[in-house]
Design a protein around this motif. Structure first.
Motif, PDB file in Angstrom:
ATOM      1  N   GLY A 100      -2.470 -15.198 -21.368  1.00  0.00           N
ATOM      2  CA  GLY A 100      -3.123 -16.359 -21.971  1.00  0.00           C
ATOM      3  C   GLY A 100      -3.237 -17.512 -20.993  1.00  0.00           C
ATOM      4  O   GLY A 100      -2.477 -17.606 -20.025  1.00  0.00           O
ATOM      5  N   ASN A 122      -7.916 -15.447 -24.055  1.00  0.00           N
ATOM      6  CA  ASN A 122      -6.890 -15.495 -25.097  1.00  0.00           C
ATOM      7  C   ASN A 122      -7.229 -14.680 -26.337  1.00  0.00           C
ATOM      8  O   ASN A 122      -6.340 -14.390 -27.132  1.00  0.00           O
ATOM      9  CB  ASN A 122      -6.620 -16.945 -25.519  1.00  0.00           C
ATOM     10  CG  ASN A 122      -5.972 -17.760 -24.415  1.00  0.00           C
ATOM     11  OD1 ASN A 122      -5.810 -17.292 -23.300  1.00  0.00           O
ATOM     12  ND2 ASN A 122      -5.601 -18.977 -24.711  1.00  0.00           N
ATOM     13  N   GLY A 150       0.375 -14.830 -30.593  1.00  0.00           N
ATOM     14  CA  GLY A 150      -0.317 -15.993 -31.150  1.00  0.00           C
ATOM     15  C   GLY A 150       0.352 -17.272 -30.678  1.00  0.00           C
ATOM     16  O   GLY A 150       0.759 -17.398 -29.513  1.00  0.00           O
ATOM     17  N   SER A 151       0.521 -18.199 -31.615  1.00  0.00           N
ATOM     18  CA  SER A 151       1.003 -19.538 -31.255  1.00  0.00           C
ATOM     19  C   SER A 151       1.246 -20.296 -32.548  1.00  0.00           C
ATOM     20  O   SER A 151       0.804 -19.862 -33.625  1.00  0.00           O
ATOM     21  CB  SER A 151      -0.093 -20.216 -30.427  1.00  0.00           C
ATOM     22  OG  SER A 151       0.012 -21.621 -30.477  1.00  0.00           O
ATOM     23  N   SER A 154      -1.870 -20.697 -34.239  1.00  0.00           N
ATOM     24  CA  SER A 154      -2.453 -19.678 -35.122  1.00  0.00           C
ATOM     25  C   SER A 154      -2.488 -20.213 -36.553  1.00  0.00           C
ATOM     26  O   SER A 154      -3.186 -19.693 -37.422  1.00  0.00           O
ATOM     27  CB  SER A 154      -1.608 -18.395 -35.096  1.00  0.00           C
ATOM     28  OG  SER A 154      -1.612 -17.817 -33.815  1.00  0.00           O
ATOM     29  N   TYR A 164      -8.064 -23.038 -27.397  1.00  0.00           N
ATOM     30  CA  TYR A 164      -6.790 -22.312 -27.514  1.00  0.00           C
ATOM     31  C   TYR A 164      -6.448 -22.110 -28.997  1.00  0.00           C
ATOM     32  O   TYR A 164      -6.072 -21.023 -29.423  1.00  0.00           O
ATOM     33  CB  TYR A 164      -5.707 -23.135 -26.800  1.00  0.00           C
ATOM     34  CG  TYR A 164      -4.344 -22.497 -26.720  1.00  0.00           C
ATOM     35  CD1 TYR A 164      -4.018 -21.666 -25.658  1.00  0.00           C
ATOM     36  CD2 TYR A 164      -3.378 -22.747 -27.684  1.00  0.00           C
ATOM     37  CE1 TYR A 164      -2.759 -21.103 -25.562  1.00  0.00           C
ATOM     38  CE2 TYR A 164      -2.123 -22.189 -27.603  1.00  0.00           C
ATOM     39  CZ  TYR A 164      -1.809 -21.364 -26.541  1.00  0.00           C
ATOM     40  OH  TYR A 164      -0.559 -20.801 -26.455  1.00  0.00           O
ATOM     41  N   LYS A 168      -6.149 -18.570 -30.850  1.00  0.00           N
ATOM     42  CA  LYS A 168      -4.872 -18.126 -31.426  1.00  0.00           C
ATOM     43  C   LYS A 168      -4.974 -17.918 -32.933  1.00  0.00           C
ATOM     44  O   LYS A 168      -4.285 -17.061 -33.497  1.00  0.00           O
ATOM     45  CB  LYS A 168      -3.762 -19.123 -31.079  1.00  0.00           C
ATOM     46  CG  LYS A 168      -3.438 -19.176 -29.580  1.00  0.00           C
ATOM     47  CD  LYS A 168      -2.958 -17.835 -29.048  1.00  0.00           C
ATOM     48  CE  LYS A 168      -2.413 -17.936 -27.640  1.00  0.00           C
ATOM     49  NZ  LYS A 168      -1.923 -16.643 -27.127  1.00  0.00           N
ATOM     50  N   ILE A 171      -6.391 -14.526 -33.014  1.00  0.00           N
ATOM     51  CA  ILE A 171      -5.385 -13.493 -32.707  1.00  0.00           C
ATOM     52  C   ILE A 171      -4.676 -13.021 -33.982  1.00  0.00           C
ATOM     53  O   ILE A 171      -4.450 -11.831 -34.190  1.00  0.00           O
ATOM     54  CB  ILE A 171      -4.361 -14.044 -31.675  1.00  0.00           C
ATOM     55  CG1 ILE A 171      -4.915 -13.948 -30.268  1.00  0.00           C
ATOM     56  CG2 ILE A 171      -3.000 -13.364 -31.785  1.00  0.00           C
ATOM     57  CD1 ILE A 171      -4.971 -12.544 -29.687  1.00  0.00           C
ATOM     58  N   LYS A 172      -4.337 -13.999 -34.836  1.00  0.00           N
ATOM     59  CA  LYS A 172      -3.672 -13.649 -36.103  1.00  0.00           C
ATOM     60  C   LYS A 172      -4.564 -12.712 -36.920  1.00  0.00           C
ATOM     61  O   LYS A 172      -4.091 -11.707 -37.468  1.00  0.00           O
ATOM     62  CB  LYS A 172      -3.387 -14.935 -36.887  1.00  0.00           C
ATOM     63  CG  LYS A 172      -2.797 -14.700 -38.255  1.00  0.00           C
ATOM     64  CD  LYS A 172      -2.406 -16.007 -38.927  1.00  0.00           C
ATOM     65  CE  LYS A 172      -3.609 -16.856 -39.300  1.00  0.00           C
ATOM     66  NZ  LYS A 172      -3.208 -18.116 -39.967  1.00  0.00           N
ATOM     67  N   SER A 191       1.477  -9.887 -35.090  1.00  0.00           N
ATOM     68  CA  SER A 191       1.454 -11.020 -34.154  1.00  0.00           C
ATOM     69  C   SER A 191       2.816 -11.691 -34.105  1.00  0.00           C
ATOM     70  O   SER A 191       3.549 -11.695 -35.089  1.00  0.00           O
ATOM     71  CB  SER A 191       0.442 -12.082 -34.600  1.00  0.00           C
ATOM     72  OG  SER A 191      -0.826 -11.531 -34.846  1.00  0.00           O
ATOM     73  N   GLY A 193       4.107 -15.574 -33.250  1.00  0.00           N
ATOM     74  CA  GLY A 193       3.675 -16.951 -33.014  1.00  0.00           C
ATOM     75  C   GLY A 193       4.814 -17.752 -32.400  1.00  0.00           C
ATOM     76  O   GLY A 193       5.679 -18.252 -33.127  1.00  0.00           O
TER      77      GLY A 193
END
Ligand code: GCO
Length: 260
Positions: A100, A122, A150-151, A154, A164, A168, A171-172, A191, A193
């Motif tokens: 990422g 990402n 993720g983050s 997310s 970003y 993210k 991504i979820k 995922s 996070g």
């Protein structure tokens, strides 16, 4: 008493894990974590020297490791990377889409090229690498594990990191899309996070006293996370202990998203 002890559901021996962006930071900590649980690690990065160095560091602590140099954001490079793994006889049982980048800029000043670059690396990369890995998992018929990193973003947005945040969040949902299509093939896609973690990528934020104070004030644990604190969750999601867990996101954030 010749009985062998039952295998721990978290034991990864005999499995091979490809972790993208694993020459340093969170990716390297996940490589150590899965390696210590018994997996052979395939380190990925764009630079041969950095990959070689990470492989050597893992090998020095007794972890079986090899390298795969490719750019996760380039379709042809991903295909070539997997072709090389095929040729070497490396079958990927576990994929962690971790690579990422970050680009911090208010949206009013954000260039399309930077938006695109962050989305490509990402989010689109996780599709590209996930597709190559899953094609082989399905063909082999043994299932597999995909973990997409993720983050906090997310779930919740932060000003100045729009691409970003969008990636993210995606991504979820990518994990859920993968679960929807591949669960019946024995693949689990989930995922993780991470909260704010002490990595090179975040060094500018750590060094900013205001930001550092905000992290400590907002997080009920009152501190930044360490990369190695993500490893246990990754081992769990990579192991047979999570064989009926699919499409989930687990936040490893010190409780941040649970409080006001
Ligand atoms: C940022 C950081 C992110 C965070 C992450 C927390 O600028 O917000 O660079 O990478 O660490 O979003 O989950």
């Amino acid at each position: 008493m010749n009985q062998t002890a039952p295998r721990s559901p978290f034991d990864l021996s005999g499995r091979t894990a490809l972790i993208t962006g694993s020459t340093r930071g969170i990716g390297f900590a996940l490589a150590q974590g899965l390696g210590r649980a018994g997996a052979h690690i395939v380190v990925n990065g764009r630079q041969q020297a950095a990959v070689d160095e990470a492989v050597a560091r893992l090998a020095a602590e007794g972890i079986g490791a090899s390298g795969a140099v490719f750019d996760v954001a380039q379709e042809a490079s991903v295909a070539a990377g997997f072709a090389a793994l095929d040729a070497a006889g490396r079958e990927i049982d576990i994929l962690i889409n971790n690579a990422g980048i970050q680009h911090r800029k208010p949206m009013l000043e954000l260039e399309l090229a930077d938006w695109q670059r962050v989305l490509d690396t990402n989010l689109t990369a996780a599709f590209l690498v996930g597709r190559e890995a899953a094609r082989r998992m399905v063909a082999r018929g043994r299932g597999g594990k995909i973990i997409n990193i993720g983050s906090l973003t997310s779930q919740a947005a932060r000003a100045t990191v729009a691409p970003y945040t969008v990636a993210k969040g995606g991504i979820k949902m990518l994990s859920r899309a993968m679960a929807a299509e591949w669960a019946d093939k024995g693949i689990q896609a989930n995922s993780i996070g991470p909260g704010y973690i002490l990595t090179d990528m975040n060094q500018a934020l750590v060094d900013n006293p205001e930001f550092d104070a905000w992290v400590k004030a907002s997080n009920p644990t009152r501190r930044w996370g360490k990369p190695e604190e993500l490893a246990g969750t990754a081992v769990y999601l990579a192991s047979s202990a999570s064989d009926y867990v699919n499409g989930q996101i687990i936040y490893v954030d010190g409780g941040w998203l649970s409080v006001l």
